[in-house]
Design an enzyme around this catalytic site. Sequence first.
Site, short mmCIF file in Angstrom:
data_model
loop_
_atom_site.label_atom_id
_atom_site.label_comp_id
_atom_site.label_asym_id
_atom_site.label_seq_id
_atom_site.Cartn_x
_atom_site.Cartn_y
_atom_site.Cartn_z
N SER A 1 1.88 -0.12 -8.18
CA SER A 1 2.98 0.33 -9.02
C SER A 1 3.64 1.53 -8.35
O SER A 1 2.99 2.29 -7.62
CB SER A 1 2.50 0.73 -10.42
OG SER A 1 3.61 1.14 -11.21
N TYR B 1 2.43 -2.97 6.31
CA TYR B 1 3.25 -2.44 5.23
C TYR B 1 4.24 -1.39 5.70
O TYR B 1 5.17 -1.04 4.97
CB TYR B 1 2.36 -1.81 4.14
CG TYR B 1 1.35 -2.73 3.51
CD1 TYR B 1 1.40 -4.12 3.71
CD2 TYR B 1 0.34 -2.23 2.70
CE1 TYR B 1 0.46 -4.95 3.13
CE2 TYR B 1 -0.60 -3.06 2.11
CZ TYR B 1 -0.55 -4.41 2.34
OH TYR B 1 -1.48 -5.25 1.76
N ASN C 1 -2.95 2.29 -15.55
CA ASN C 1 -3.81 1.31 -14.90
C ASN C 1 -5.23 1.82 -14.63
O ASN C 1 -6.16 1.01 -14.52
CB ASN C 1 -3.18 0.85 -13.58
CG ASN C 1 -2.01 -0.09 -13.79
OD1 ASN C 1 -1.84 -0.64 -14.87
ND2 ASN C 1 -1.19 -0.26 -12.76
N SER D 1 -9.98 -9.90 5.06
CA SER D 1 -9.03 -10.21 4.00
C SER D 1 -8.49 -11.61 4.22
O SER D 1 -8.22 -12.00 5.37
CB SER D 1 -7.89 -9.19 3.99
OG SER D 1 -6.94 -9.47 2.99
N ASP E 1 -4.96 1.73 -0.87
CA ASP E 1 -4.96 0.55 0.01
C ASP E 1 -3.61 0.44 0.70
O ASP E 1 -2.56 0.42 0.05
CB ASP E 1 -5.23 -0.71 -0.81
CG ASP E 1 -5.18 -1.96 0.04
OD1 ASP E 1 -6.21 -2.32 0.63
OD2 ASP E 1 -4.09 -2.57 0.14
#
Length: 298
Positions: free
Chosen positions: A233, A62, A242, A157, A57
Amino acid sequence: MDGAKAPRIRLNDGNLMPVLGLGTFLGFDENGQKETKDGEVEVPVTWALNAGYRMIDTASAYKSEDQVGKGIAKSGVARENVFIVTKLGLHEQRTVVDSLKKSLQRLNTSYVDLYLIHNPVALKPDHSGFDVIDYLDTWKGMEEAKRLGLARSIGISNFNISQMERLLKNCEIRPAVLQVEVNLNLAQHKIHEYTKREGLALMAYTPFGSLFDKTGVPPPPRVQRGIVPIPKSVRKEKIEENIDIFDFELTENDMVELYNFNKDYRVVWPSFWQDHPYYPFEKKDTPDDDLFKPKPKE
């Protein structure tokens, strides 16, 4: 098989999506959104894919799409086996298809598996303030992106229930996914029930919330509720840990206890946007003026 660990679910458009993915947003520091350093996203993406993840994702906002593309290429996992999610920037809502094409160039791919409107709030292209664009108009651009084959699935979103209701009544292609914050402090019970009823997959960002310090061991992601988590992470051992959650199940009593833990507390709450007509969250009496606040480009 290709080494994938997470099973896939079928979306309402027929496409298959992994039930767990890697988040790549690096967060904020005292200067605002963190700058992405060389390899800071690329290397964790490669680690994740080698550990069995098959969903990554990212987002235009970002500023790491190029590193995501490099990480996928270096992993050796075939592109068709990787489910890439990216998002339309708040300042890009007037140019959906062109903005996606730029994301595709950065990702070094001809399509994404899922393209999301990052937020119903829109900003001016120079980030200098609000831009009022009806998200129904933005959605028309998303539908065009899917028709052109640039995005195999499309979604939203940070939309609230009333915004989703309005969108579903006025769209030609239904959104396949809603991505919102979901964790123990913010269980999103109403939104979860709504998306189940309407056939949208629910994807969770910030799935570990703010309960745990960096030395603590968080609870497993919330796959068992039918919610798709994207834990973030940049540590190899945490990335590997995870995804190793598919060899056990929580009991019914465990699920009830977690269900009742909800405090309706948001980690991500950009209340300085609350004067925008499409602001999707609860309003505060005194809006915060914090690290999320958009700053004009120099």
